[in-house]
Design a protein around this motif. Structure first.
Motif, PDB file in Angstrom:
ATOM      1  N   GLY A 160       5.062 -13.440 -20.025  1.00  0.00           N
ATOM      2  CA  GLY A 160       6.303 -12.666 -19.932  1.00  0.00           C
ATOM      3  C   GLY A 160       6.237 -11.706 -18.759  1.00  0.00           C
ATOM      4  N   LYS A 161       7.006 -10.628 -18.855  1.00  0.00           N
ATOM      5  CA  LYS A 161       7.111  -9.654 -17.755  1.00  0.00           C
ATOM      6  C   LYS A 161       6.088  -8.534 -17.926  1.00  0.00           C
ATOM      7  CE  LYS A 161      10.940 -11.529 -16.116  1.00  0.00           C
ATOM      8  NZ  LYS A 161      10.914 -12.375 -14.957  1.00  0.00           N
ATOM      9  N   THR A 162       5.432  -8.202 -16.814  1.00  0.00           N
ATOM     10  CA  THR A 162       4.502  -7.077 -16.747  1.00  0.00           C
ATOM     11  C   THR A 162       4.793  -6.368 -15.432  1.00  0.00           C
ATOM     12  OG1 THR A 162       2.859  -8.531 -17.780  1.00  0.00           O
ATOM     13  CG2 THR A 162       2.056  -6.446 -16.964  1.00  0.00           C
ATOM     14  N   GLU A 163       4.529  -5.079 -15.379  1.00  0.00           N
ATOM     15  CA  GLU A 163       4.674  -4.342 -14.118  1.00  0.00           C
ATOM     16  C   GLU A 163       3.410  -3.537 -13.877  1.00  0.00           C
ATOM     17  OE1 GLU A 163       7.441  -0.727 -15.871  1.00  0.00           O
ATOM     18  OE2 GLU A 163       8.420  -2.556 -15.161  1.00  0.00           O
ATOM     19  N   ALA A 164       3.197  -3.181 -12.610  1.00  0.00           N
ATOM     20  CA  ALA A 164       1.975  -2.460 -12.263  1.00  0.00           C
ATOM     21  C   ALA A 164       2.208  -1.597 -11.033  1.00  0.00           C
ATOM     22  CB  ALA A 164       0.843  -3.447 -11.991  1.00  0.00           C
ATOM     23  N   THR A 165       1.368  -0.586 -10.920  1.00  0.00           N
ATOM     24  CA  THR A 165       1.280   0.206  -9.692  1.00  0.00           C
ATOM     25  C   THR A 165      -0.190   0.246  -9.308  1.00  0.00           C
ATOM     26  OG1 THR A 165       1.127   2.241 -10.992  1.00  0.00           O
ATOM     27  CG2 THR A 165       3.306   1.651 -10.140  1.00  0.00           C
ATOM     28  N   GLY A 166      -0.436   0.328  -8.000  1.00  0.00           N
ATOM     29  CA  GLY A 166      -1.823   0.298  -7.578  1.00  0.00           C
ATOM     30  C   GLY A 166      -2.040   0.880  -6.205  1.00  0.00           C
ATOM     31  N   SER A 167      -3.333   0.936  -5.840  1.00  0.00           N
ATOM     32  CA  SER A 167      -3.727   1.454  -4.538  1.00  0.00           C
ATOM     33  C   SER A 167      -4.939   0.675  -4.045  1.00  0.00           C
ATOM     34  CB  SER A 167      -4.053   2.943  -4.621  1.00  0.00           C
ATOM     35  OG  SER A 167      -5.158   3.145  -5.483  1.00  0.00           O
ATOM     36  N   PHE A 168      -5.055   0.652  -2.723  1.00  0.00           N
ATOM     37  CA  PHE A 168      -6.165   0.021  -2.034  1.00  0.00           C
ATOM     38  C   PHE A 168      -6.695   1.038  -1.046  1.00  0.00           C
ATOM     39  CE2 PHE A 168      -7.759  -2.147   1.731  1.00  0.00           C
ATOM     40  CZ  PHE A 168      -8.585  -3.116   1.208  1.00  0.00           C
ATOM     41  N   SER A 169      -8.002   1.322  -1.084  1.00  0.00           N
ATOM     42  CA  SER A 169      -8.618   2.281  -0.167  1.00  0.00           C
ATOM     43  C   SER A 169      -9.851   1.661   0.450  1.00  0.00           C
ATOM     44  CB  SER A 169      -9.030   3.549  -0.914  1.00  0.00           C
ATOM     45  OG  SER A 169      -7.925   4.131  -1.549  1.00  0.00           O
ATOM     46  N   ALA A 170      -9.892   1.638   1.791  1.00  0.00           N
ATOM     47  CA  ALA A 170     -11.016   1.036   2.506  1.00  0.00           C
ATOM     48  C   ALA A 170     -11.862   2.120   3.166  1.00  0.00           C
ATOM     49  CB  ALA A 170     -10.510   0.056   3.561  1.00  0.00           C
ATOM     50  N   ILE A 171     -13.115   1.772   3.486  1.00  0.00           N
ATOM     51  CA  ILE A 171     -14.016   2.747   4.089  1.00  0.00           C
ATOM     52  C   ILE A 171     -13.595   3.127   5.503  1.00  0.00           C
ATOM     53  CG2 ILE A 171     -16.012   2.108   2.681  1.00  0.00           C
ATOM     54  CD1 ILE A 171     -17.062   0.512   5.094  1.00  0.00           C
ATOM     55  N   ASN A 172     -12.727   2.311   6.144  1.00  0.00           N
ATOM     56  CA  ASN A 172     -12.254   2.640   7.493  1.00  0.00           C
ATOM     57  C   ASN A 172     -11.081   3.621   7.477  1.00  0.00           C
ATOM     58  OD1 ASN A 172     -10.058   1.117   6.721  1.00  0.00           O
ATOM     59  ND2 ASN A 172     -10.284  -0.445   8.290  1.00  0.00           N
ATOM     60  N   GLY A 173     -10.725   4.109   6.269  1.00  0.00           N
ATOM     61  CA  GLY A 173      -9.631   5.077   6.154  1.00  0.00           C
ATOM     62  C   GLY A 173      -8.298   4.461   5.777  1.00  0.00           C
ATOM     63  N   THR A 174      -8.195   3.135   5.813  1.00  0.00           N
ATOM     64  CA  THR A 174      -6.954   2.467   5.415  1.00  0.00           C
ATOM     65  C   THR A 174      -6.704   2.705   3.937  1.00  0.00           C
ATOM     66  OG1 THR A 174      -7.277   0.737   7.057  1.00  0.00           O
ATOM     67  CG2 THR A 174      -5.777   0.237   5.246  1.00  0.00           C
ATOM     68  N   SER A 175      -5.469   3.090   3.621  1.00  0.00           N
ATOM     69  CA  SER A 175      -5.077   3.302   2.233  1.00  0.00           C
ATOM     70  C   SER A 175      -3.654   2.795   2.066  1.00  0.00           C
ATOM     71  CB  SER A 175      -5.165   4.788   1.888  1.00  0.00           C
ATOM     72  OG  SER A 175      -4.789   4.995   0.557  1.00  0.00           O
ATOM     73  N   ARG A 176      -3.427   2.004   1.012  1.00  0.00           N
ATOM     74  CA  ARG A 176      -2.090   1.468   0.754  1.00  0.00           C
ATOM     75  C   ARG A 176      -1.778   1.595  -0.723  1.00  0.00           C
ATOM     76  NH1 ARG A 176      -0.928  -4.244   3.243  1.00  0.00           N
ATOM     77  NH2 ARG A 176       1.145  -3.374   3.513  1.00  0.00           N
ATOM     78  N   GLN A 177      -0.520   1.917  -1.004  1.00  0.00           N
ATOM     79  CA  GLN A 177      -0.032   1.951  -2.377  1.00  0.00           C
ATOM     80  C   GLN A 177       0.980   0.823  -2.539  1.00  0.00           C
ATOM     81  OE1 GLN A 177      -0.387   5.048  -0.647  1.00  0.00           O
ATOM     82  NE2 GLN A 177      -2.350   5.059  -1.682  1.00  0.00           N
ATOM     83  N   PHE A 178       1.105   0.347  -3.773  1.00  0.00           N
ATOM     84  CA  PHE A 178       2.009  -0.774  -4.014  1.00  0.00           C
ATOM     85  C   PHE A 178       2.476  -0.795  -5.458  1.00  0.00           C
ATOM     86  CE2 PHE A 178      -2.414  -2.139  -4.325  1.00  0.00           C
ATOM     87  CZ  PHE A 178      -2.473  -2.712  -5.588  1.00  0.00           C
ATOM     88  N   ALA A 179       3.562  -1.531  -5.676  1.00  0.00           N
ATOM     89  CA  ALA A 179       4.060  -1.845  -7.016  1.00  0.00           C
ATOM     90  C   ALA A 179       4.029  -3.361  -7.146  1.00  0.00           C
ATOM     91  CB  ALA A 179       5.473  -1.325  -7.197  1.00  0.00           C
ATOM     92  N   VAL A 180       3.860  -3.849  -8.375  1.00  0.00           N
ATOM     93  CA  VAL A 180       3.810  -5.288  -8.612  1.00  0.00           C
ATOM     94  C   VAL A 180       4.694  -5.621  -9.805  1.00  0.00           C
ATOM     95  CG1 VAL A 180       2.314  -7.307  -8.896  1.00  0.00           C
ATOM     96  CG2 VAL A 180       1.346  -5.192  -7.994  1.00  0.00           C
ATOM     97  N   ALA A 181       5.545  -6.630  -9.627  1.00  0.00           N
ATOM     98  CA  ALA A 181       6.302  -7.205 -10.742  1.00  0.00           C
ATOM     99  C   ALA A 181       5.654  -8.549 -11.042  1.00  0.00           C
ATOM    100  CB  ALA A 181       7.765  -7.377 -10.357  1.00  0.00           C
ATOM    101  N   LEU A 182       5.213  -8.752 -12.286  1.00  0.00           N
ATOM    102  CA  LEU A 182       4.513  -9.976 -12.665  1.00  0.00           C
ATOM    103  C   LEU A 182       5.330 -10.753 -13.684  1.00  0.00           C
ATOM    104  CD1 LEU A 182       2.264  -7.389 -12.695  1.00  0.00           C
ATOM    105  CD2 LEU A 182       0.779  -9.358 -12.592  1.00  0.00           C
ATOM    106  N   ASP A 183       5.247 -12.079 -13.573  1.00  0.00           N
ATOM    107  CA  ASP A 183       5.908 -12.954 -14.529  1.00  0.00           C
ATOM    108  C   ASP A 183       4.909 -14.030 -14.923  1.00  0.00           C
ATOM    109  OD1 ASP A 183       7.755 -14.210 -16.140  1.00  0.00           O
ATOM    110  OD2 ASP A 183       8.868 -15.124 -14.486  1.00  0.00           O
ATOM    111  N   GLY A 184       4.531 -14.049 -16.202  1.00  0.00           N
ATOM    112  CA  GLY A 184       3.535 -14.995 -16.679  1.00  0.00           C
ATOM    113  C   GLY A 184       4.118 -16.043 -17.594  1.00  0.00           C
ATOM    114  N   LYS A 185       3.695 -17.286 -17.387  1.00  0.00           N
ATOM    115  CA  LYS A 185       4.118 -18.394 -18.251  1.00  0.00           C
ATOM    116  C   LYS A 185       2.866 -19.065 -18.811  1.00  0.00           C
ATOM    117  CE  LYS A 185       8.582 -19.254 -16.086  1.00  0.00           C
ATOM    118  NZ  LYS A 185       8.860 -17.871 -16.134  1.00  0.00           N
TER     119      LYS A 185
END
Length: 145
Positions: free
Chosen positions: A12-37
């Motif tokens: 079914g439907k799931t949602e998420a929020t997340g972050s990615f942080s690298a040692i080189n200083g790169t950082s990204r935030q994101f949202a995810v909409a998931l649909d599972g069957k």
């Protein structure tokens, strides 16, 4: 609380929020909409990522449940497959990803730990390594809408 299974949580439907942080200083935030069957033995999980910088990506996991209760998982950017093992409320798995969408290659390995928490959310933390050395960390919190 029911035992943690991938199909039990992600069908079914799931949602998420997340972050990615690298040692080189790169950082990204994101949202995810998931649909599972779930078809009784295979969970197809479509993940639609929206990053705060506007980039969008779609990834599709396919997790096939094995007789021993583990899962074999594949995704379009994953080299080979991954075996997901669940012990209690925690799933662990690792997989090799090519981060370069072009003809080049940028291989990193993700080591994921996904834990179903008492409040019904699932927290996924992952170390990302390159040549065996940690280079980044991700944190994703899933919830049922």
């Amino acid at each position: 609380m029911a035992p943690f299974t991938l199909e039990g949580y992600f069908t079914g439907k799931t949602e998420a929020t997340g972050s990615f942080s690298a040692i080189n200083g790169t950082s990204r935030q994101f949202a995810v909409a998931l649909d599972g069957k779930w078809n009784g033995h295979l969970l197809t999980l479509v993940e639609k990522f929206t990053f705060t910088d506007g980039e969008r990506q779609t990834k599709t996991w396919r997790f096939e449940k094995q007789p021993d209760g583990t899962y074999l998982g594949t995704r379009e950017d994953v080299r080979g497959d991954t075996r997901v093992t669940i012990n209690g409320n925690t799933a662990t798995f690792n997989y090799l990803v090519d981060l370069d969408e072009g003809p080049g290659e940028n291989l990193v390995r993700f080591y994921d730990t996904m834990t179903l928490r008492a409040d019904g959310t699932v927290l996924n933390t992952a170390w990302v390594t390159k040549f065996g050395l940690p280079v980044a960390r991700t944190r994703v919190e899933f919830r049922r809408p």
